[in-house]
Motif scaffolding. Structure first.
Motif, mmCIF file in Angstrom:
data_model
loop_
_atom_site.group_PDB
_atom_site.id
_atom_site.type_symbol
_atom_site.label_atom_id
_atom_site.label_comp_id
_atom_site.label_asym_id
_atom_site.label_seq_id
_atom_site.Cartn_x
_atom_site.Cartn_y
_atom_site.Cartn_z
ATOM 1 N N PHE A 1 8.953 4.251 -2.357
ATOM 2 C CA PHE A 1 9.548 3.639 -1.176
ATOM 3 C C PHE A 1 9.593 2.122 -1.350
ATOM 4 C CE2 PHE A 1 7.345 7.496 0.326
ATOM 5 C CZ PHE A 1 8.443 8.209 0.769
ATOM 6 N N PRO A 2 10.436 1.607 -2.247
ATOM 7 C CA PRO A 2 10.412 0.180 -2.567
ATOM 8 C C PRO A 2 10.778 -0.729 -1.402
ATOM 9 C CG PRO A 2 12.302 1.224 -3.593
ATOM 10 C CD PRO A 2 11.444 2.319 -3.016
ATOM 11 N N ILE A 3 11.626 -0.282 -0.509
ATOM 12 C CA ILE A 3 12.023 -1.128 0.619
ATOM 13 C C ILE A 3 10.834 -1.339 1.554
ATOM 14 C CG2 ILE A 3 13.502 -1.271 2.661
ATOM 15 C CD1 ILE A 3 15.657 0.175 1.007
ATOM 16 N N ILE A 4 10.076 -0.282 1.817
ATOM 17 C CA ILE A 4 8.907 -0.391 2.680
ATOM 18 C C ILE A 4 7.835 -1.234 2.002
ATOM 19 C CG2 ILE A 4 7.063 0.902 3.818
ATOM 20 C CD1 ILE A 4 9.090 3.228 4.071
ATOM 21 N N ALA A 5 7.664 -1.057 0.710
ATOM 22 C CA ALA A 5 6.678 -1.839 -0.031
ATOM 23 C C ALA A 5 7.010 -3.325 0.031
ATOM 24 C CB ALA A 5 6.611 -1.365 -1.479
ATOM 25 N N GLN A 6 8.270 -3.676 -0.145
ATOM 26 C CA GLN A 6 8.665 -5.081 -0.084
ATOM 27 C C GLN A 6 8.481 -5.638 1.323
ATOM 28 O OE1 GLN A 6 9.480 -7.052 -2.787
ATOM 29 N NE2 GLN A 6 9.102 -8.579 -1.232
ATOM 30 N N TYR A 7 8.720 -4.817 2.335
ATOM 31 C CA TYR A 7 8.511 -5.225 3.733
ATOM 32 C C TYR A 7 7.034 -5.573 3.966
ATOM 33 C CZ TYR A 7 8.339 -4.841 8.826
ATOM 34 O OH TYR A 7 8.125 -5.083 10.165
ATOM 35 N N GLU A 8 6.121 -4.758 3.427
ATOM 36 C CA GLU A 8 4.691 -5.020 3.575
ATOM 37 C C GLU A 8 4.310 -6.344 2.915
ATOM 38 O OE1 GLU A 8 2.603 -1.717 1.902
ATOM 39 O OE2 GLU A 8 3.024 -0.417 3.602
ATOM 40 N N THR B 1 0.820 -1.206 0.000
ATOM 41 C CA THR B 1 0.000 0.000 0.000
ATOM 42 C C THR B 1 0.853 1.254 0.000
ATOM 43 O OG1 THR B 1 -0.119 -0.039 2.416
ATOM 44 C CG2 THR B 1 -1.888 -1.140 1.205
ATOM 45 N N THR B 2 2.154 1.079 0.166
ATOM 46 C CA THR B 2 3.086 2.206 0.184
ATOM 47 C C THR B 2 3.351 2.666 -1.248
ATOM 48 O OG1 THR B 2 4.126 1.292 2.152
ATOM 49 C CG2 THR B 2 5.390 2.929 0.942
ATOM 50 N N PRO B 3 3.426 3.965 -1.486
ATOM 51 C CA PRO B 3 3.726 4.444 -2.841
ATOM 52 C C PRO B 3 5.037 3.861 -3.367
ATOM 53 C CG PRO B 3 3.129 6.270 -1.418
ATOM 54 C CD PRO B 3 3.247 5.049 -0.540
#
Length: 65
Positions: free
Chosen positions: A42-49, A37-39
């Motif tokens: 921010f690919p690192i946060i998106a992959q974490y989700e 759900t992260t834009p």
């Protein structure tokens, strides 16, 4: 200015690395997809989700497709 533009282009390029993951419940056949759900900037946060979502489905016994 060039550094900012280069950083933005790199972040946008890496955003494609956070691909959705599909899971299937072997008992019911139900299908679910883990998305971020992260834009995309921010690919690192998106992959974490996606990783957290995937781990939750795996703990419930769902199988990755």
């Amino acid at each position: 200015m060039r550094k900012i533009l280069a950083t933005f282009i790199l972040a946008a390029t890496l955003a494609g690395c956070a691909t959705p993951t599909v899971f299937r419940d072997p008992a019911t056949g139900q299908v679910a997809q883990c998305n971020a759900t992260t834009p995309g900037i921010f690919p690192i946060i998106a992959q974490y989700e996606i990783t957290n979502c995937s781990q939750a489905y795996a703990k419930m016994g769902w199988q990755q497709q």
